[in-house]
Design a protein around this motif. Sequence first.
Motif, PDB file in Angstrom:
ATOM      1  N   CYS A   1      16.328  25.639  46.720  1.00 17.18           N
ATOM      2  CA  CYS A   1      15.619  26.911  46.764  1.00 17.18           C
ATOM      3  C   CYS A   1      15.889  27.787  45.546  1.00 17.18           C
ATOM      4  CB  CYS A   1      15.961  27.679  48.028  1.00 17.18           C
ATOM      5  SG  CYS A   1      14.514  27.913  49.045  1.00 17.18           S
TER       6      CYS A   1
ATOM      7  N   LYS B   1      24.651  33.527  48.699  1.00 15.15           N
ATOM      8  CA  LYS B   1      23.813  34.682  48.376  1.00 15.15           C
ATOM      9  C   LYS B   1      24.200  35.275  47.028  1.00 15.15           C
ATOM     10  CE  LYS B   1      21.031  35.021  51.839  1.00 15.15           C
ATOM     11  NZ  LYS B   1      19.591  34.972  51.679  1.00 15.15           N
TER      12      LYS B   1
ATOM     13  N   CYS C   1      18.116  25.416  52.228  1.00 13.20           N
ATOM     14  CA  CYS C   1      17.380  24.568  51.290  1.00 13.20           C
ATOM     15  C   CYS C   1      18.206  24.417  50.013  1.00 13.20           C
ATOM     16  CB  CYS C   1      16.030  25.204  50.996  1.00 13.20           C
ATOM     17  SG  CYS C   1      15.034  24.292  49.830  1.00 13.20           S
TER      18      CYS C   1
ATOM     19  N   GLY D   1      10.488  30.377  52.343  1.00 14.65           N
ATOM     20  CA  GLY D   1      10.462  30.366  53.798  1.00 14.65           C
ATOM     21  C   GLY D   1      11.134  29.165  54.422  1.00 14.65           C
ATOM     22  N   GLY D   2      12.048  28.536  53.728  1.00 15.35           N
ATOM     23  CA  GLY D   2      12.744  27.374  54.247  1.00 15.35           C
ATOM     24  C   GLY D   2      11.958  26.085  54.157  1.00 15.35           C
TER      25      GLY D   2
ATOM     26  N   LYS E   1      20.868  32.059  45.768  1.00 17.51           N
ATOM     27  CA  LYS E   1      20.025  31.246  46.629  1.00 17.51           C
ATOM     28  C   LYS E   1      19.189  32.155  47.525  1.00 17.51           C
ATOM     29  CE  LYS E   1      22.763  27.085  46.777  1.00 17.51           C
ATOM     30  NZ  LYS E   1      23.411  26.099  47.614  1.00 17.51           N
ATOM     31  N   LYS E   2      17.909  31.829  47.632  1.00 18.59           N
ATOM     32  CA  LYS E   2      17.017  32.636  48.463  1.00 18.59           C
ATOM     33  C   LYS E   2      17.198  32.306  49.935  1.00 18.59           C
ATOM     34  CE  LYS E   2      15.012  34.418  44.882  1.00 18.59           C
ATOM     35  NZ  LYS E   2      15.427  35.674  44.384  1.00 18.59           N
ATOM     36  N   CYS E   3      17.177  31.018  50.248  1.00 19.59           N
ATOM     37  CA  CYS E   3      17.440  30.590  51.628  1.00 19.59           C
ATOM     38  C   CYS E   3      18.525  29.525  51.581  1.00 19.59           C
ATOM     39  CB  CYS E   3      16.185  30.109  52.335  1.00 19.59           C
ATOM     40  SG  CYS E   3      15.335  28.750  51.551  1.00 19.59           S
TER      41      CYS E   3
END
Length: 55
Positions: free
Chosen positions: A37, A25, A34, A45-46, A29-31
């Motif tokens: 990502c 985080k 992945c 949304g993965g 990284k957003k997710c």
Amino acid sequence: MENFIIIALLVLIIGGIMFYIYKAKKSGKKCIGCPDCKNCCSGCGGKCNGNVKNK
């Protein structure tokens, strides 16, 4: 004594997972699931694969 070893291992595993999530985080990284990502738009949304940009 066996219970102590099991509890210590669980604490180390959970601590490692929490540290990995914190570092991911912090690096943007957003997710976390992945690997591409960071290259995607914010709403992956993965489901991003690094090639598709969400609009």
